[in-house]
Design a protein around this motif. Structure first.
Motif, mmCIF file in Angstrom:
data_model
loop_
_atom_site.group_PDB
_atom_site.id
_atom_site.type_symbol
_atom_site.label_atom_id
_atom_site.label_comp_id
_atom_site.label_asym_id
_atom_site.label_seq_id
_atom_site.Cartn_x
_atom_site.Cartn_y
_atom_site.Cartn_z
ATOM 1 N N SER A 95 4.102 -27.951 4.503
ATOM 2 C CA SER A 95 3.852 -27.263 3.504
ATOM 3 C C SER A 95 1.967 -27.574 3.236
ATOM 4 O O SER A 95 0.999 -27.166 3.925
ATOM 5 C CB SER A 95 3.942 -26.788 2.516
ATOM 6 O OG SER A 95 4.322 -28.673 2.127
ATOM 7 N N SER A 96 1.532 -28.738 3.431
ATOM 8 C CA SER A 96 0.204 -29.467 3.601
ATOM 9 C C SER A 96 -0.590 -29.095 5.126
ATOM 10 O O SER A 96 -1.785 -28.464 4.995
ATOM 11 C CB SER A 96 0.095 -30.939 4.139
ATOM 12 O OG SER A 96 0.255 -31.478 1.621
ATOM 13 N N ARG A 97 -0.356 -28.798 6.179
ATOM 14 C CA ARG A 97 -0.083 -28.431 7.137
ATOM 15 C C ARG A 97 -0.825 -26.744 7.745
ATOM 16 O O ARG A 97 -1.945 -26.980 8.090
ATOM 17 C CB ARG A 97 0.640 -29.193 8.795
ATOM 18 C CG ARG A 97 0.544 -30.634 8.940
ATOM 19 C CD ARG A 97 0.987 -30.228 10.167
ATOM 20 N NE ARG A 97 1.206 -32.335 10.499
ATOM 21 C CZ ARG A 97 1.875 -32.566 10.224
ATOM 22 N NH1 ARG A 97 3.382 -32.235 10.084
ATOM 23 N NH2 ARG A 97 1.968 -34.532 10.867
ATOM 24 N N PHE A 98 0.712 -26.076 6.911
ATOM 25 C CA PHE A 98 0.411 -24.825 6.971
ATOM 26 C C PHE A 98 -1.015 -24.138 5.415
ATOM 27 O O PHE A 98 -2.006 -23.361 6.172
ATOM 28 C CB PHE A 98 1.274 -24.363 6.316
ATOM 29 C CG PHE A 98 1.437 -22.858 6.220
ATOM 30 C CD1 PHE A 98 1.881 -21.945 7.745
ATOM 31 C CD2 PHE A 98 0.694 -21.954 5.343
ATOM 32 C CE1 PHE A 98 2.211 -20.920 7.570
ATOM 33 C CE2 PHE A 98 0.702 -20.823 5.356
ATOM 34 C CZ PHE A 98 1.111 -19.929 6.705
ATOM 35 N N TYR A 124 9.771 -20.926 4.782
ATOM 36 C CA TYR A 124 10.017 -22.273 3.349
ATOM 37 C C TYR A 124 8.142 -22.747 2.852
ATOM 38 O O TYR A 124 7.553 -23.419 2.446
ATOM 39 C CB TYR A 124 11.032 -22.569 3.031
ATOM 40 C CG TYR A 124 12.313 -21.532 2.790
ATOM 41 C CD1 TYR A 124 12.836 -22.218 1.767
ATOM 42 C CD2 TYR A 124 12.545 -20.981 4.211
ATOM 43 C CE1 TYR A 124 14.567 -21.026 1.392
ATOM 44 C CE2 TYR A 124 13.662 -20.204 3.688
ATOM 45 C CZ TYR A 124 13.955 -19.977 3.047
ATOM 46 O OH TYR A 124 15.352 -19.275 2.575
ATOM 47 N N VAL A 125 8.170 -22.830 4.605
ATOM 48 C CA VAL A 125 6.997 -23.912 4.888
ATOM 49 C C VAL A 125 5.647 -23.142 4.450
ATOM 50 O O VAL A 125 4.398 -23.663 3.561
ATOM 51 C CB VAL A 125 6.902 -24.198 6.078
ATOM 52 C CG1 VAL A 125 5.117 -25.200 6.601
ATOM 53 C CG2 VAL A 125 7.695 -25.808 6.352
ATOM 54 N N ALA A 126 5.289 -21.861 4.689
ATOM 55 C CA ALA A 126 4.332 -21.419 4.802
ATOM 56 C C ALA A 126 4.294 -20.682 3.049
ATOM 57 O O ALA A 126 3.100 -20.247 2.437
ATOM 58 C CB ALA A 126 5.071 -19.108 4.957
ATOM 59 N N VAL A 127 5.559 -20.234 2.006
ATOM 60 C CA VAL A 127 4.934 -19.983 0.704
ATOM 61 C C VAL A 127 4.900 -21.241 0.190
ATOM 62 O O VAL A 127 3.943 -21.078 -0.718
ATOM 63 C CB VAL A 127 6.745 -20.193 0.219
ATOM 64 C CG1 VAL A 127 6.609 -19.641 -1.208
ATOM 65 C CG2 VAL A 127 7.513 -18.806 0.939
#
Ligand code: ATP
Ligand code: MG
Length: 600
Positions: A95-98, A124-127
C-alpha cells in the motif's frame, strides 16, 4: 400497525459463560453507561508525532510497528480455487508503494481514486494506498454496466481508476471521452502497458516504488471515502466519509461483531458497498485479524466450504444470502464441520425471525442482526454476543449511539414543532428512527447535494428515513422504509411484518410486499412470493397462504392478493426493490435501475 402479541415474541437466551471467548460487551447496560468516543479514539494510535489520524495507519502500519507484521491480514481464495496469503507487512509495503505510484502520477490529497474490479488482493492494496496519500477512495461494484459506471465516475470526478484489462476494454474505454477528469487507469492484471492514454499496468509501477512511504499529516476531518448508496429507494446518493470514521469502524467491530485478535473473519459483502469496505476491509484490519476474501459469487456449497476450510470464526453476511442458504436445505450445512464458527451477524435488510431460528437450529447459533446505512458509516443498532436475542429485532443501539423515534407528519417527514422534531412518547409507538448527530463515522456530505444533506438533520438528530418501534426492553424493531410503508384502511403497515409472516410458511422462500392504490382502503396489500424449490404454484396454495397471513396478522393487514413470481427484483447488494415491484404492478416509470441485479 398491530404489535406482535408478547406470546409471539420468541427469545434466544444467551449464556455468556458458555461462549468460546469472553464477550467484548459482557454487560450491555454497563457498556452504554461507560463508553465514550474519546476513549474509543484513544484505543487507536494516531499518526506518529501527533500528525492526525489516518485509516491506513490504524489498519496496517501500526500492527507492523507493534511486531505483528507476519500475521496474515488477507487470506484470499480465487474464483477457481487459487489461494494467496498477504501478511500485514506485505500489505503495509504494497500500500505504501501504491501511494508512491499515485504521487508520481500527480494525484493530490483530496483527489478521487475509484476502483472497479472483483475481490482481488490489489483492491485492498489500492484502498489503503489511497488513504496513505490522503486521496479519497470510491469503490464501484464490478458487475455494473457502462452507464452506472459512467454516472458514478462522472459525479465523483474520478481522477484515477483501478480496474482489470477486461473491464477496461469492455466497459470503460468507450466512456473515456465523457470522463474528462479521468487521467489515469491502473490495470491490476496487466504485465506491461506503457501509459498511452493514461492506461498503465499497475504491477511494474508498484515494483518501481519504495516501500517506506510516510503518511503525510492527516486531518481526521479530511475525506477518505465516497460511497454510493444501494439505490433501493431511488437514484443512489454519494455519501462522503472522513478519516475519523475509523474510530467507529474499530469500536463497532469490537462491540457488534465481537472481533478478537485471533479471529478469522469473513464479510461476504462486496467492497463495492459500504459494508464491504467498513467491515470487509477497515474494521477487521484495525483489529489486526485475518480476513477471508472470496473472489467467487454466492453458491451454497462453496460458502459452506469456505466456512469449513478457512475455519472462519466470525461471519458477517446478509439476509438474502441466509434465505438462499435456507432454500438450499439444512443438509448442506450439516455435512460440514463448522465448529470454528462462533459468531454470525447480518445486515442490509430486515432479518426475519425464521432465519434467526433456522441458524440457531442448523448452524448451532443464532444470527445477530444489526442495522446501519451507507450514511452512518458503521453499525448503529445491534444484537451482541452476550445479549439475549429476540428474533426479528435488530437489537439495541451501540454504546455511544443515541437513538430515538420521531413522530412523522402526513407527508412522512419528521413532524416539527417550533423547528424541533417530536419524540414518540407512547411505549411501543412507531416513528422514524433518528440518531443523535456526531458519531465519528457519520457522513459529512452527500456529493454535490448540500440541500439534501441538510434536510437529513433536525434539532441535532440525523433522520434515517426508516420506520421502527422500540419495546420496553429497548430492543428496536424494523417496520419499513419510510418510502415503502403501506397505508391501508387507516393502518400504517410495514412490508417487513407481512413478509416475515409469509416466510414462516414452509412453501415460501422469499416475499416482497407492496401497497397498490384502492379507492376505498387507500392502499391494498399485495405480496409477491417466490416459492421454495420443488413447490408448485396453485390456487390452493395461494388460499392457504392468505389464510395463514390472516390468522397471524388479522384480515385488515393480511395481503389481499398474492402473486407467485419466478424471481424478485433485488439490488446488487441483495435488497428487495419494492419500488420496482410497485412500478411494474402500476405501469409506472421504473426509475433508476443502475443497481438492479440482472436475473440469471
Ligand atoms: P438508497 O438509500 O439508495 O435507497 P439503501 O438505503 O438500500 O439505498 P444502504 O445504505 O445500502 O442503501 O442501506 C441502508 C438501508 O438498508 C437502511 O436504511 C435500511 O432500510 C436497510 N437496512 C439495513 N440493515 C437493516 C436491518 N438490519 N434491518 C432492516 N433494514 C435494514
Ligand atoms: Mg438509504
Amino acid at each position: 400497525m398491530p404489535a406482535p402479541s408478547p406470546s409471539r415474541v420468541r427469545r434466544i437466551r444467551k449464556d455468556p459463560s458458555s461462549a468460546a471467548v469472553a464477550a467484548n460487551v459482557p454487560d450491555y447496560g454497563r457498556a452504554r453507561a461507560t463508553f465514550t468516543w474519546a476513549a474509543a479514539r484513544a484505543a487507536l494510535d494516531g499518526l506518529p508525532g501527533g500528525n492526525g489520524l489516518n485509516i491506513a495507519h490504524e489498519a496496517v502500519d501500526r500492527h507492523v510497528a507493534a511486531g505483528r507484521g507476519e500475521h496474515c491480514a488477507i487470506r484470499w481464495r480465487g474464483r477457481k480455487g487459487a489461494g494467496r496469503e498477504v501478511s500485514y507487512a506485505d500489505l503495509a509495503a504494497e500500500s505504501s508503494r501504491f501511494a508512491g505510484v499515485l504521487a508520481d502520477l500527480g494525484v493530490q490529497p483530496g483527489d478521487r481514486v475509484f476502483a472497479c474490479c472483483g475481490r482481488v488482493p490489489e483492491l485492498y492494496v489500492a484502498v489503503l494506498g489511497t488513504f496513505k496519500l490522503g486521496a479519497v477512495f470510491c469503490p464501484l461494484f464490478s458487475a455494473f454496466g457502462p452507464e452506472p459506471l459512467r454516472q458514478r465516475l462522472s459525479l465523483g470526478a474520478a481522477k484515477v481508476l483501478v480496474t482489470t484489462s477486461a473491464l477496461y476494454t469492455r466497459k470503460i474505454a468507450k466512456l473515456r471521452d465523457e470522463l474528462p477528469d479521468l487521467e489515469h487507469v491502473l490495470l491490476v492484471d496487466a504485465e506491461a502497458v506503457d501509459g498511452d492514454d493514461g492506461v498503465w499496468a499497475l504491477a511494474p509501477l508498484l515494483a518501481a516504488q519504495r516501500a517506506d512511504w510516510r503518511i503525510p499529516p492527516t486531518d481526521p476531518e479530511s475525506p477518505a471515502l465516497l460511497h454510493f448508496t444501494s439505490g433501493t429507494t431511488g437514484t443512489p446518493k454519494g455519501a462522503v466519509h472522513v478519516h475519523e470514521a475509523v474510530v467507529a469502524h474499530h469500536a463497532t467491530g469490537a462491540m457488534a461483531l465481537d472481533l478478537h485478535p485471533d479471529d478469522v473473519f469473513w464479510c461476504t459483502a462486496d467492497p463495492g458497498w459500504v459494508t464491504g469496505t467498513s467491515y470487509g476491509i477497515i474494521s477487521p484490519l484495525t483489529h489486526g485479524i485475518t480476513l477471508v476474501v472470496d473472489e467467487g459469487e454466492f453458491d451454497a456449497r462453496r460458502w459452506y466450504g469456505m466456512l469449513e476450510d478457512e475455519r472462519v470464526t466470525v461471519w458477517y453476511t446478509a439476509p438474502t444470502a441466509v434465505r438462499m442458504l435456507m432454500r438450499a436445505g439444512a443438509e448442506l450445512a450439516r455435512e460440514r464441520d463448522l465448529d470454528a464458527l462462533r459468531f454470525i451477524a447480518s445486515v442490509g435488510e430486515p432479518l426475519n425471525a425464521e432465519a434467526v431460528i433456522w441458524a440457531d437450529e442448523t448452524l448451532g447459533m443464532p444470527i445477530h442482526d444489526n442495522w446501519w446505512q451507507t450514511e452512518t458509516g458503521g453499525i448503529m443498532v445491534a444484537n451482541y454476543l452476550s445479549m439475549d436475542i429476540k428474533p426479528g429485532s435488530m437489537g439495541r443501539p451501540l454504546p455511544g449511539v443515541e437513538a430515538t423515534i420521531l413522530e412523522r407528519d402526513a407527508e412522512g417527514h419528521a413532524r416539527l414543532v417550533d423547528g424541533r422534531p417530536v419524540e414518540v412518547s407512547e411505549p411501543g409507538g412507531e416513528g422514524e428512527l433518528a440518531l443523535r448527530a456526531g458519531w465519528p463515522s457519520m457522513f459529512r456530505a452527500y456529493l454535490n447535494e448540500p440541500e439534501r444533506y441538510r434536510s437529513c438533520f433536525a434539532g441535532g438528530w440525523y433522520l434515517t428515513g426508516d420506520l421502527v418501534r422500540c419495546d420496553t426492553e429497548g430492543y428496536f424493531w424494523f417496520v419499513g422504509r419510510g418510502d415503502d410503508v403501506i397505508k391501508t384502511s387507516g393502518h400504517l403497515i410495514g412490508p417487513f411484518e407481512v413478509e416475515s409472516v409469509l416466510l414462516e410458511h414452509p412453501a415460501v422462500a422469499e416475499a416482497g410486499v407492496i401497497g397498490i392504490p384502492d379507492p376505498v382502503a387507500g392502499e391494498l396489500i399485495k405480496a409477491f412470493v417466490l416459492l421454495a424449490p420443488g413447490i408448485p404454484a396453485s390456487d390452493a396454495l395461494r388460499r392457504e397462504l392468505v389464510a395463514h397471513a390472516r390468522r397471524r396478522l388479522g384480515a385488515s393487514v393480511a395481503p389481499r392478493e398474492i402473486a407467485f413470481s419466478e424471481s424478485l427484483p433485488h439490488t446488487r447488494s441483495g435488497k428487495i426493490m419494492r419500488r420496482l415491484l410497485r412500478a411494474q404492478e402500476l405501469g409506472l416509470d421504473r426509475g433508476d435501475l443502475s443497481t438492479l441485479e440482472p436475473v440469471a
